[in-house]
Write an enzyme that holds these catalytic residues in place. Structure first.
Site, PDB file in Angstrom:
ATOM      1  N   LYS A  76       0.841  -1.198   0.000  1.00  0.00           N
ATOM      2  CA  LYS A  76       0.000   0.000   0.000  1.00  0.00           C
ATOM      3  C   LYS A  76       0.876   1.249   0.000  1.00  0.00           C
ATOM      4  O   LYS A  76       1.941   1.253   0.628  1.00  0.00           O
ATOM      5  CB  LYS A  76      -0.909  -0.050   1.247  1.00  0.00           C
ATOM      6  N   SER A 151      -9.787   1.748   2.919  1.00  0.00           N
ATOM      7  CA  SER A 151      -8.923   2.573   2.117  1.00  0.00           C
ATOM      8  C   SER A 151      -7.898   1.792   1.289  1.00  0.00           C
ATOM      9  O   SER A 151      -7.346   2.337   0.342  1.00  0.00           O
ATOM     10  CB  SER A 151      -8.165   3.545   3.023  1.00  0.00           C
ATOM     11  N   SER A 175      -9.954  -0.920   6.966  1.00  0.00           N
ATOM     12  CA  SER A 175      -9.408  -0.715   5.619  1.00  0.00           C
ATOM     13  C   SER A 175      -8.742  -1.920   4.983  1.00  0.00           C
ATOM     14  O   SER A 175      -8.394  -1.869   3.807  1.00  0.00           O
ATOM     15  CB  SER A 175      -8.397   0.424   5.644  1.00  0.00           C
TER      16      SER A 175
END
Ligand code: GLN
Length: 472
Positions: A76, A151, A175
Site C-alpha cells: 500500500k 482505504s 481498511s
C-alpha cells in the site's frame, strides 16, 4: 500463467522446475499491464522485481531461499520502502522518497518476497471507497462500475485480479477487511501491538495496524508470522511470543458469539443477513456453539471511532507543513503562507474534513465533551469485549452491511459513508485481531466477507480456525 491461489502451489512448481521467479515476475508484470484500467498500482517496480527474481532463483538452486521465495507482493502507498517514492495518495507528499524501509518491508525481503509495486489507496488511508485518492478511484475487478472498497482498495483489487499473489494494507477502522470483503479475498488485521508500525505513514496511531491480503488463509498466516513480533523501532509492540497457526490448539467445539443488534440492524442488506444466518447454521453443524448476545455499544462505536481517529489524525498530519516533506505551494511568500497554502493545496477534501473535526474535538472548550467522553466510551467497549471473551472464543459478524457500491454513487452526507464501518471498527477500538473471509456471495453476484474477531494476541487460534473453513 496459472492462476495461483497459494504460495505452496507456486513453491511446488518452482521446485519441480516448471516455472522460475523470473518467469513468474514476467507473468505478473504482463497481467499488471493488461489490467491498468483497474488503477490498482500507482508504481510498478519492474526493474527491481526482475533483478530480485534472478537472485532468488539462484538461491532456490542452492537451497538457501527464504520462506517467501516465489511470493510476489504489492504494498500500500502508505508503507515506506527505501529509495522508493511514497505518497499516501496525497498531493502533499509529491516528490517524496523514503530514506528507509518499514520493518514489515525488511522482514518480507529477508524471506525473499519480491515487491512488485505500490498500490493505490484513499488519501492518508481515510475512506471506504478508494475514491479519495490523488490517483483517482480503484475499480473492483469483479465489476468495474463498482468500488474495490477502501482505504486499501488497490491492495485488494490487485490480489483479487491476480496481479500479485498477496499485498499489504493498513487497517485503522476496517481498511483491510472491508476491501477484502468487496473483492472476494482474505484480509487480516492483527492485534494492535503485534506488527511494527515503523514505516507506516500514521493516520491514527492508537488504531493503525498493518496486515496482509491474500487468496488463501494459509498465505495470510505465513505473512503474519513473517511480519509479527517485537521491533526496537516501535515500542507499542508486545513481547508476547508469536505462536504459529500450525501450533494452535483449537478446541473441537468453539464458542462463537454474534451481536444480536448487528444482525437485526435495519442498515443490513437482507441478503447479507440471510447469508450470515447460513454461516451460523454451518458453524453449528460443524459442532460449534453459536449464540446471539446483547452488545449495547453498536451505535456508539462509529462516533467513538471518528472522534478519536480524527483527533489523532489532526495531530499526526501537523507535520505536513510544506517544509519538511513533499509539496510546497508555489504561491507562498513567507513562513505563514507556506504553511497555509501548502496545506490548503496539498490535502484533499476528506483529509481536510478530518483535520478540522479532529482539531475541533481537541479544542479546549470541547475536549471533555468529545475527546474525553469518547476515550471513556472506548474503555467501556474494551471492558465489555473482554467480558465477552471470558465466555466466548470468537465474535462473528458480516464484514460489511452490504456488497460493493457503485463508483458513481453520490454521497452528499459524509457521515453516511462513515456508517460503512459499523462492523469493522470494533476490532480497532479494542485492538483485537480480526479477519474477513470470502465465505459468501450475494444474489447480485458480488462477494460478501464474513468476519471473525478473537481476543487480543490470539491470532494463532483465529488463523487456525480460518484455515478450517472451506472456501465456497
Ligand atoms: N473507513 C474508515 C475510515 O475512513 C477506515 C479507514 C482505515 O481503516 N484506514 O476511517
Amino acid at each position: 500463467m496459472k492462476d495461483y491461489h497459494k504460495l505452496s502451489d507456486i513453491q511446488a512448481d518452482l521446485n519441480a522446475g516448471s516455472i522460475n521467479c523470473v518467469s513468474l515476475v514476467e507473468d505478473y508484470l504482463k497481467r499488471i499491464d493488461e489490467n491498468q484500467d483497474l488503477n490498482a498500482f500507482v508504481d510498478v517496480y519492474a526493474h527491481d522485481a526482475r533483478a530480485r527474481a534472478t537472485v532468488i532463483d539462484a538461491k532456490i538452486k542452492h537451497g538457501t531461499a527464504g520462506k517467501l521465495a516465489g511470493m510476489v507482493i504489492g504494498i500500500k502507498d502508505n508503507i515506506v520502502y527505501k529509495d522508493h517514492p511514497v505518497s499516501a495518495a496525497s498531493k502533499i507528499l509529491d516528490g517524496f522518497q523514503s530514506l528507509f524501509s518499514a520493518t514489515v518491508v525488511e522482514r518480507l525481503l529477508e524471506e525473499d518476497a519480491i515487491i512488485i509495486g505500490r498500490l493505490n489507496c484513499d488519501e492518508f488511508a481515510m475512506g471506504s471507497s478508494n475514491r479519495f485518492s490523488k490517483y483517482g478511484a480503484v475499480k473492483n475487478p469483479l465489476d468495474k462500475d463498482r468500488v474495490a472498497g477502501g482505504s486499501s482498495g488497490g491492495s485488494a483489487a490487485a490480489v483479487s485480479a491476480g496481479l500479485c499473489l498477496a499485498s499489504l494494507g493498513s487497517d485503522t477502522g476496517g481498511s483491510i477487511r472491508q476491501p477484502a470483503s468487496f473483492t472476494g479475498i482474505y484480509g487480516f488485521k492483527p492485534t494492535y501491538g503485534r506488527i511494527s508500525r515503523h514505516g507506516l505513514i500514521a493516520f491514527a496511531s492508537s488504531f493503525d495496524q498493518i496486515g496482509p491480503f491474500a487468496r488463501s488463509a494459509e498465505d495470510i498466516s505465513t505473512l503474519y508470522e513473517v511480519m509479527a513480533g517485537p521491533d526496537n523501532f516501535d515500542n507499542t509492540l508486545s513481547k508476547q511470543e508469536v505462536k504459529k497457526a500450525s501450533e494452535a490448539e483449537l478446541p473441537k467445539k468453539l464458542r462463537i458469539a454474534y451481536f444480536k443488534d448487528a444482525l437485526e440492524s435495519e442498515k443490513l442488506d437482507p441478503k447479507v443477513r440471510e447469508e450470515s444466518e447460513r454461516i451460523i447454521k454451518e458453524l453449528e453443524e460443524q459442532g460449534h456453539e453459536v449464540k446471539g448476545i446483547d452488545f449495547p455499544f453498536l451505535d456508539t462505536m462509529v462516533p467513538v471511532y471518528y472522534i478519536l481517529t480524527t483527533a489523532e489524525a489532526s495531530s499526526n498530519l501537523a507535520r505536513y507543513d510544506g517544509i519538511h516533506f513533499g509539496y510546497r505551494s508555489e504561491n507562498a511568500h513567507d513562513l505563514e503562507s507556506t504553511y497555509k497554502l501548502s496545506r490548503t493545496e496539498g490535502f484533499g477534501p476528506e483529509v481536510k474534513r478530518r483535520i478540522l473535526l479532529g482539531t475541533f474535538v481537541l479544542s479546549s472548550g470541547y475536549y471533555d465533551a468529545y475527546y474525553g467522553k469518547a476515550q471513556k466510551a472506548r474503555r467501556l467497549v474494551q471492558d465489555k469485549t473482554n467480558e465477552i471473551f471470558e465466555d466466548f472464543d470468537l465474535i462473528f459478524s458480516p464484514t460489511t452491511p452490504h456488497t460493493a457500491f457503485r463508483i458513481d454513487q453520490v454521497e452528499s452526507d459524509p457521515t453516511q459513508m462513515y456508517l460503512e464501518d459499523i462492523f469493522t471498527v470494533h476490532a480497532n477500538i479494542t485492538g483485537c485481531p480480526s479477519i474477513s473471509l470470502p465465505l459468501a456471495k450475494h444474489e447480485n453476484g458480488l462477494p460478501l466477507g464474513m468476519q471473525f474477531t478473537a481476543q487480543r494476541f490470539k491470532e494463532a487460534e483465529l488463523l487456525a480456525f480460518a484455515q478450517t473453513l472451506v472456501h465456497n
